[in-house]
Write a protein that holds these residues in place. Structure first.
Motif, PDB file in Angstrom:
ATOM      1  N   ALA A  60       7.530 -13.413  -4.292  1.00 42.63           N
ATOM      2  CA  ALA A  60       7.484 -12.743  -5.593  1.00 42.63           C
ATOM      3  C   ALA A  60       6.944 -11.340  -5.377  1.00 42.63           C
ATOM      4  CB  ALA A  60       6.560 -13.506  -6.545  1.00 42.63           C
ATOM      5  N   GLU A  61       7.709 -10.352  -5.810  1.00 44.47           N
ATOM      6  CA  GLU A  61       7.242  -8.972  -5.718  1.00 44.47           C
ATOM      7  C   GLU A  61       7.742  -8.234  -6.942  1.00 44.47           C
ATOM      8  OE1 GLU A  61       7.795  -6.889  -2.024  1.00 44.47           O
ATOM      9  OE2 GLU A  61       7.407  -4.933  -2.932  1.00 44.47           O
ATOM     10  N   GLY A  62       6.869  -7.416  -7.521  1.00 41.82           N
ATOM     11  CA  GLY A  62       7.249  -6.619  -8.678  1.00 41.82           C
ATOM     12  C   GLY A  62       6.504  -7.032  -9.928  1.00 41.82           C
ATOM     13  N   ARG A  63       5.633  -6.152 -10.375  1.00 47.65           N
ATOM     14  CA  ARG A  63       4.912  -6.305 -11.651  1.00 47.65           C
ATOM     15  C   ARG A  63       3.995  -7.527 -11.690  1.00 47.65           C
ATOM     16  NH1 ARG A  63      10.049  -5.333 -12.425  1.00 47.65           N
ATOM     17  NH2 ARG A  63      10.519  -7.287 -13.492  1.00 47.65           N
ATOM     18  N   VAL A  64       3.474  -7.921 -10.557  1.00 45.82           N
ATOM     19  CA  VAL A  64       2.419  -8.942 -10.559  1.00 45.82           C
ATOM     20  C   VAL A  64       1.117  -8.163 -10.761  1.00 45.82           C
ATOM     21  CG1 VAL A  64       1.291 -10.804  -9.301  1.00 45.82           C
ATOM     22  CG2 VAL A  64       3.742 -10.391  -8.955  1.00 45.82           C
ATOM     23  N   VAL A  95       1.501  -8.000  -4.205  1.00 44.08           N
ATOM     24  CA  VAL A  95       0.932  -7.179  -5.282  1.00 44.08           C
ATOM     25  C   VAL A  95       0.787  -5.758  -4.748  1.00 44.08           C
ATOM     26  CG1 VAL A  95      -1.070  -6.778  -6.779  1.00 44.08           C
ATOM     27  CG2 VAL A  95      -0.296  -9.117  -6.331  1.00 44.08           C
ATOM     28  N   GLY A  96       1.287  -4.800  -5.509  1.00 48.03           N
ATOM     29  CA  GLY A  96       1.140  -3.396  -5.130  1.00 48.03           C
ATOM     30  C   GLY A  96       0.237  -2.679  -6.115  1.00 48.03           C
ATOM     31  N   THR A  97       0.881  -2.145  -7.139  1.00 47.40           N
ATOM     32  CA  THR A  97       0.218  -1.317  -8.147  1.00 47.40           C
ATOM     33  C   THR A  97      -1.161  -1.811  -8.583  1.00 47.40           C
ATOM     34  OG1 THR A  97       2.414  -0.760  -8.965  1.00 47.40           O
ATOM     35  CG2 THR A  97       0.566  -0.311 -10.449  1.00 47.40           C
ATOM     36  N   ALA A  98      -1.274  -3.083  -8.904  1.00 45.29           N
ATOM     37  CA  ALA A  98      -2.514  -3.597  -9.503  1.00 45.29           C
ATOM     38  C   ALA A  98      -3.682  -3.595  -8.527  1.00 45.29           C
ATOM     39  CB  ALA A  98      -2.294  -5.011 -10.044  1.00 45.29           C
ATOM     40  N   TRP A 103      11.305   2.071   4.411  1.00 46.63           N
ATOM     41  CA  TRP A 103      11.425   3.522   4.339  1.00 46.63           C
ATOM     42  C   TRP A 103      12.253   3.816   3.098  1.00 46.63           C
ATOM     43  CZ3 TRP A 103      14.224   6.943   8.581  1.00 46.63           C
ATOM     44  CH2 TRP A 103      14.197   8.282   8.180  1.00 46.63           C
ATOM     45  N   LYS A 104      11.567   4.376   2.103  1.00 48.52           N
ATOM     46  CA  LYS A 104      12.280   4.733   0.878  1.00 48.52           C
ATOM     47  C   LYS A 104      12.880   6.105   1.055  1.00 48.52           C
ATOM     48  CE  LYS A 104       9.569   2.271  -2.599  1.00 48.52           C
ATOM     49  NZ  LYS A 104       8.589   2.476  -3.683  1.00 48.52           N
ATOM     50  N   ASP A 105      14.164   6.215   0.778  1.00 54.94           N
ATOM     51  CA  ASP A 105      14.850   7.494   0.897  1.00 54.94           C
ATOM     52  C   ASP A 105      15.669   7.690  -0.371  1.00 54.94           C
ATOM     53  OD1 ASP A 105      15.735   9.842   1.933  1.00 54.94           O
ATOM     54  OD2 ASP A 105      16.814   8.958   3.643  1.00 54.94           O
ATOM     55  N   CYS A 146       0.869  -1.190   0.000  1.00 53.50           N
ATOM     56  CA  CYS A 146       0.000   0.000   0.000  1.00 53.50           C
ATOM     57  C   CYS A 146       0.900   1.233   0.000  1.00 53.50           C
ATOM     58  CB  CYS A 146      -0.879   0.004   1.240  1.00 53.50           C
ATOM     59  SG  CYS A 146      -1.875  -1.495   1.437  1.00 53.50           S
ATOM     60  N   GLN A 147       1.161   1.749  -1.176  1.00 53.86           N
ATOM     61  CA  GLN A 147       2.079   2.891  -1.271  1.00 53.86           C
ATOM     62  C   GLN A 147       1.545   3.941  -2.233  1.00 53.86           C
ATOM     63  OE1 GLN A 147       6.311   2.014  -1.860  1.00 53.86           O
ATOM     64  NE2 GLN A 147       5.914  -0.137  -1.394  1.00 53.86           N
ATOM     65  N   ALA A 148       1.748   5.201  -1.850  1.00 51.41           N
ATOM     66  CA  ALA A 148       1.500   6.310  -2.779  1.00 51.41           C
ATOM     67  C   ALA A 148       2.818   7.070  -2.878  1.00 51.41           C
ATOM     68  CB  ALA A 148       0.399   7.212  -2.252  1.00 51.41           C
ATOM     69  N   TYR A 149       3.040   7.673  -4.016  1.00 52.87           N
ATOM     70  CA  TYR A 149       4.350   8.263  -4.284  1.00 52.87           C
ATOM     71  C   TYR A 149       4.329   9.771  -4.089  1.00 52.87           C
ATOM     72  CZ  TYR A 149       4.924   3.529  -5.709  1.00 52.87           C
ATOM     73  OH  TYR A 149       4.957   2.162  -5.664  1.00 52.87           O
ATOM     74  N   PRO A 150       5.497  10.385  -3.894  1.00 54.84           N
ATOM     75  CA  PRO A 150       5.558  11.823  -3.604  1.00 54.84           C
ATOM     76  C   PRO A 150       4.731  12.638  -4.594  1.00 54.84           C
ATOM     77  CG  PRO A 150       7.742  10.842  -3.395  1.00 54.84           C
ATOM     78  CD  PRO A 150       6.826   9.761  -3.905  1.00 54.84           C
TER      79      PRO A 150
HETATM   80  C1  LIG Z   1      11.107  -1.029  -7.373  1.00 54.69           C
HETATM   81  C2  LIG Z   1      10.385  -0.432  -6.200  1.00 54.69           C
HETATM   82  O1  LIG Z   1      10.685   0.650  -5.781  1.00 54.69           O
HETATM   83  N1  LIG Z   1       9.413  -1.186  -5.661  1.00 54.69           N
HETATM   84  C3  LIG Z   1       8.637  -0.718  -4.557  1.00 54.69           C
HETATM   85  C4  LIG Z   1       8.921  -1.432  -3.347  1.00 54.69           C
HETATM   86  O2  LIG Z   1       8.386  -1.325  -2.303  1.00 54.69           O
HETATM   87  C5  LIG Z   1       7.189  -0.416  -4.864  1.00 54.69           C
HETATM   88  O3  LIG Z   1       7.200   0.777  -5.606  1.00 54.69           O
HETATM   89  C6  LIG Z   1       6.374  -1.468  -5.613  1.00 54.69           C
HETATM   90  O4  LIG Z   1       5.092  -0.932  -5.821  1.00 54.69           O
HETATM   91  C7  LIG Z   1       6.233  -2.776  -4.872  1.00 54.69           C
HETATM   92  O5  LIG Z   1       7.462  -3.451  -4.899  1.00 54.69           O
HETATM   93  C8  LIG Z   1       5.173  -3.724  -5.436  1.00 54.69           C
HETATM   94  O6  LIG Z   1       5.391  -3.944  -6.789  1.00 54.69           O
HETATM   95  P1  LIG Z   1       4.243  -3.664  -7.876  1.00 54.69           P
HETATM   96  O7  LIG Z   1       3.698  -2.303  -7.627  1.00 54.69           O
HETATM   97  O8  LIG Z   1       4.941  -3.778  -9.186  1.00 54.69           O
HETATM   98  O9  LIG Z   1       3.194  -4.737  -7.661  1.00 54.69           O
END
Ligand SMILES: CC(=O)N[C@H](C=O)[C@@H](O)[C@H](O)[C@H](O)COP(=O)(O)O
Length: 228
Positions: A184-188, A207-210, A68-70, A16-20
């Motif tokens: 598995a994480e990333g582009r699912v 799963v994040g984005t989707a 924590w993304k920095d 669960c992330q939103a970007y700056p």
């Molecule tokens: C590369 C990077 O910074 N990945 C981040 C890690 O936390 C997130 O921006 C991704 O949304 C997350 O990994 C989930 O992946 P996807 O949103 O593709 O399902």
């Protein structure tokens, strides 16, 4: 295996992330999104940033994987020991950090970082966000209990596949063997891709984005409707 980790086998984790600068970049909003995905069946959630971690942990009863993304280049996912300590202090049940072999901003190796956290007394699971087979094997040796493919396709080491990097998952699963916790994480982006990731050897799937990034999902549909 740590009980929090054992409970994730064959389960979905939602990031669960939103970007700056984005409209949903608000810890309260992310806490609401986290509660919504919990009610949909997420077995854990991944949250970014200290205030998000605090509010998300208060809003859900499933474990929270904290990062924590920095920064945006180089090592930026929980890049230093101090970032790790802050994520743990914010209440994360599971700590996730960069698991690549790149130099970290504080000069510590992944193994040194994990050892220092254990010396601090942190006994929760640690997830290494890896980008390749060598980094995954090194992270496992360094003491990371969870190996994620989070950074595959984002560091220049591997091609950015359209969906999850299934070939990498299969290689890591084979090399780490039974009992490994490969996530598995990333582009699912679809349920079928999530199932394929499991088939390739993933213990659990993030799963994040989707699920939680409406702007991107809207773009997929908008382009389809426009015939692009
Ligand atoms: C590369 C990077 O910074 N990945 C981040 C890690 O936390 C997130 O921006 C991704 O949304 C997350 O990994 C989930 O992946 P996807 O949103 O593709 O399902």
């Amino acid at each position: 295996m740590h009980p929090l980790v054992a409970a994730l086998e064959g389960r979905l984790i939602v990031s669960c992330q939103a970007y700056p600068g984005e409209p949903m970049r608000d810890p309260r909003t992310m806490a609401q999104v986290a509660a919504a995905v919990e009610s949909g069946g997420a077995a854990a959630v991944r949250a970014q940033g200290l205030e998000d971690i605090r509010q998300v942990t208060a809003a859900v009863s499933v474990p929270v994987i904290g990062i924590w993304k920095d920064g945006a280049d180089g090592v930026f996912i929980t890049p230093t020991l101090e970032h790790c300590r802050a994520v743990i202090a914010a209440g994360a049940d599971i700590l996730a950090l960069d698991g690549t072999e790149r130099e970290r901003p504080d000069g510590r190796t992944l193994a040194e970082t994990i050892a220092a956290l254990r010396e601090d007394g942190f006994d929760g699971p640690i997830m290494a966000d890896c980008d390749s087979l060598p980094s995954a094997l090194a992270a496992a040796r360094a003491g990371a209990e969870i190996i994620g493919t989070t950074l595959a396709g984002y560091t220049g080491v591997r091609e950015k596949t359209d969906g999850p990097d299934l070939a990498l998952l299969a290689e890591i699963a084979e090399q780490l063997g039974e009992g490994a916790v490969l996530v598995a994480e990333g582009r699912v982006h679809t349920p079928a891709q999530a199932a394929a990731a499991r088939d390739a050897g993933a213990f659990a799937v993030v799963v994040g984005t989707a699920i939680t990034h409406p702007s991107t999902i809207t773009g997929w549909f908008a382009r389809a409707v426009a015939g692009a």
